[in-house]
Write an enzyme that holds these catalytic residues in place. Structure first.
Site, PDB file in Angstrom:
ATOM      1  N   LYS A  28      95.112   3.574  83.809  1.00 32.02           N
ATOM      2  CA  LYS A  28      94.327   4.559  83.059  1.00 32.02           C
ATOM      3  C   LYS A  28      92.857   4.242  83.302  1.00 32.02           C
ATOM      4  CE  LYS A  28      93.545   6.492  78.458  1.00 32.02           C
ATOM      5  NZ  LYS A  28      93.923   6.434  77.021  1.00 32.02           N
TER       6      LYS A  28
ATOM      7  N   LYS B 295      96.379   7.970  85.374  1.00 26.31           N
ATOM      8  CA  LYS B 295      95.571   8.940  84.640  1.00 26.31           C
ATOM      9  C   LYS B 295      94.102   8.697  84.944  1.00 26.31           C
ATOM     10  CE  LYS B 295      94.778  10.421  79.842  1.00 26.31           C
ATOM     11  NZ  LYS B 295      95.069  10.158  78.414  1.00 26.31           N
TER      12      LYS B 295
END
Length: 326
Positions: free
Chosen positions: A196, A250
């Site tokens: 992330k 992400k």
């Protein structure tokens, strides 16, 4: 003279293009994120995410039913917590009667046959908006792990199918897995947000859940540096070793190289998140006539799938599923 190699022959008609396509995007590849609020019959559009709504639990049930009807296999829930329930140590996150737990129980009792994924992170519950417990102004890794393990256990008790730690603390996958297993929740999956990134594309999401506190919140001390990919592969490797069943990368489209590298390097399921900023860019560009919405959203998701993602979180999941039915 040798004949010309005419690769265009296979692109001559739509049926030929469909027949020879290398990447297939289907509804079962899509996961719909849903923002949950208190109340009844509440459905409020998010200004920075046109077409996306904060929804009360009864409306979430209706949306989940539509998702199942369209062929989606899972939804992901994100709570919008009232400000008076937020605290320094995210106490509301550990309550079996909190908003997200009540939503999970309602969905499970509604007869739906669709997977439920819940985020494991403290940012919706903290007054400061960070994903963990602050000590001396920074997120403390080990104290946060203990809090996340408690949060994941509460979600498992509520009936969630997949917990998704999105906090980026070191060692939290092992701690959560151990805690779940020791409490008898061996069948609850872990989707680890292993890569992330500290991205500027999360702005609309933070508006949606109210975790931005009216200003840009830097999370660079725990989220991934956008300049790095080898570090992302290390993060993924560690999370798999600690017991993650699936891996999340992400954002999505700005990090196609990371998705590709991960899918080729690891024998596990790689998911991607087409985040709020990606969605908003396409929506606003289409609204201003700069893009064709249907073509651009399908192209962007197909590219993420082509890079190696087996499933994709996207706020456009219902719209895309309808487009794929045509």
């Amino acid at each position: 003279m040798y004949p010309i190699v005419r690769l265009r022959r296979n692109r001559r008609t739509q049926w030929l293009r469909d027949l020879t396509s290398e990447t297939k995007l289907a509804a079962e590849n899509l996961i719909l994120p849903i923002f949950v609020i208190e109340g009844e019959n509440q459905r409020h559009e998010i200004k920075t995410m046109p077409g996306v709504f904060r929804q009360s639990i009864d409306q979430v049930v209706l949306t989940a039913k539509e998702a199942e009807k369209r062929g989606l296999k899972a939804i992901a829930l994100f709570p919008v917590i009232d400000s008076e329930l937020k605290s320094e140590f995210a106490d509301e996150a550990y309550s079996l009667d909190n908003l997200i737990c009540r939503t999970v129980r309602t969905l499970k009792n509604s007869g739906l046959n669709i997977g439920i994924i819940c985020d494991v992170a403290l940012d919706p519950y903290t007054i400061h908006g960070h994903d963990g417990i602050l000590v001396d102004g920074d997120v403390d890794n080990d104290e946060t792990i203990e809090a996340l393990s408690n949060q994941a256990l509460v979600l498992a008790k509520a009936g969630v199918d997949i917990v998704a730690p999105s906090d980026m603390m070191d060692g939290r996958i092992m701690a959560i897995r151990d805690n779940l297993d020791n409490e008898g929740f061996i069948h609850v999956n872990i989707l680890a947000y292993a890569a992330k990134y500290n991205s500027s594309f999360y702005g609309p999401f933070r508006d949606a859940v109210g975790s931005n506190q009216g200003k840009y919140l830097c999370k660079a001390s725990y989220q991934m540096d956008p300049r790095n990919i080898r570090e992302a592969l290390k993060e993924i490797e560690h999370d798999i070793e600690e017991g993650a069943d699936m891996i999340m990368i992400k954002p999505g489209m700005p990090y196609l190289d990371v998705i590709r590298e991960a899918s080729q390097s690891f024998n596990t399921h790689i998911l991607a998140y087409q985040v709020s900023g990606e969605y908003a860019m396409l929506k606003f560009a289409a609204a201003n006539g700069a893009l064709n919405w249907e073509r651009s959203i399908l192209e962007s998701l197909t590219c993420i799938k082509r890079a190696g993602a087996s499933a994709i979180f996207t706020y456009a999941a219902l719209e895309v599923a309808e487009l794929l039915e045509k």
